[in-house]
Design an enzyme around this catalytic site. Sequence first.
Site, PDB file in Angstrom:
ATOM      1  N   LYS A 181       1.004   4.209  -2.847  1.00  0.00           N
ATOM      2  CA  LYS A 181       0.630   5.600  -2.561  1.00  0.00           C
ATOM      3  C   LYS A 181       1.806   6.562  -2.773  1.00  0.00           C
ATOM      4  CE  LYS A 181      -3.694   4.792  -1.630  1.00  0.00           C
ATOM      5  NZ  LYS A 181      -4.755   5.313  -2.497  1.00  0.00           N
ATOM      6  N   TYR A 192       0.842  -1.217   0.000  1.00  0.00           N
ATOM      7  CA  TYR A 192       0.000   0.000   0.000  1.00  0.00           C
ATOM      8  C   TYR A 192       0.874   1.264   0.000  1.00  0.00           C
ATOM      9  CZ  TYR A 192      -3.896   3.035   1.528  1.00  0.00           C
ATOM     10  OH  TYR A 192      -4.853   4.020   1.626  1.00  0.00           O
TER      11      TYR A 192
END
Length: 250
Positions: free
Chosen positions: A157, A153
């Site tokens: 991002k 993740y």
Amino acid sequence: MRVAEKVALVTGAGKGIGEAIALRLADEGADVVINDIDRASAEATAEAVRAKGRRAAVAIGDVSKFDEVQTMVEGAIGKLGRIDILVNNAGIFIDKSIFRMEPRDFERVLQINLFGAWNFIKCVVPGMRERRYGKIVNISSRAMLGNPGQSNYSASKAGLVGMTRALALELGKFNINVNAVAPGAVMTDLLRQTSEENIQRMLANTPLGRIGDPVDIANAVLFLASDEASYITGQTLIVCGGRSLGASNL
Ligand SMILES: NC(=O)c1ccc[n+]([C@@H]2O[C@H](COP(=O)([O-])OP(=O)(O)OC[C@H]3O[C@@H](n4cnc5c(N)ncnc54)[C@H](O)[C@@H]3O)[C@@H](O)[C@H]2O)c1
């Protein structure tokens, strides 16, 4: 009206932050294309946009599949004429330590969170270039700074931030602004997947002393999608109640 008569497309807008973004844009005069993988929730958001007196269309499909994205963008332009504002919001997490994370967990998160945004940008920018107008807002996360258990993740991002900067450099000459918003903890179904202990830890490290509301993020997106932000590009606005300041000693 801050985005009057503009046409926006918001990905993952069936619920949570994406839904709030779609509704804030509609409040301020935009017609909105609602993308989601889940038809029922997308239709519900579209109805809520129409209830505000704006036009809405749904674009059902998986952001990670380039062919589906191409079809969705063509369909959306067929229905609402053009896309002036693109908000890449769809995202997931599959949190695991590096010892437990499988290659497929890494790939899936990158495919949706990072490739998904690139897919939509790729399909939408030719029209923006033609009209010399476009606003692109990518939803990153405070996790771009690094979070344990989120190697997939956080990479996705942080990748969005790099992509935002690269495309701001490429697209500025066409009057296309590319920016990112990096939310901290926001109360949605995504956050509810995490443990209560984790939520309490985040809360304790947030100077403003509350978990974010989806509309906190939607307001930041609205600003960057409007002409009020016409001289801002390549930037990442962190909207996290101050947690990114490193307030663990509060
Ligand atoms: N909630 C938070 O605390 C938080 C914090 C930082 C960043 N974010 C980011 O904000 C964005 C929205 O998060 P949220 O909390 O509203 O999540 P959510 O799970 O509440 O909503 C996400 C929406 O995206 C849709 N979606 C998922 N995969 C999709 C796909 N492949 N194609 C199309 N649609 C898909 C889901 O159906 C859902 O409607 C995400 O990018 C997330 O990473 C959220």
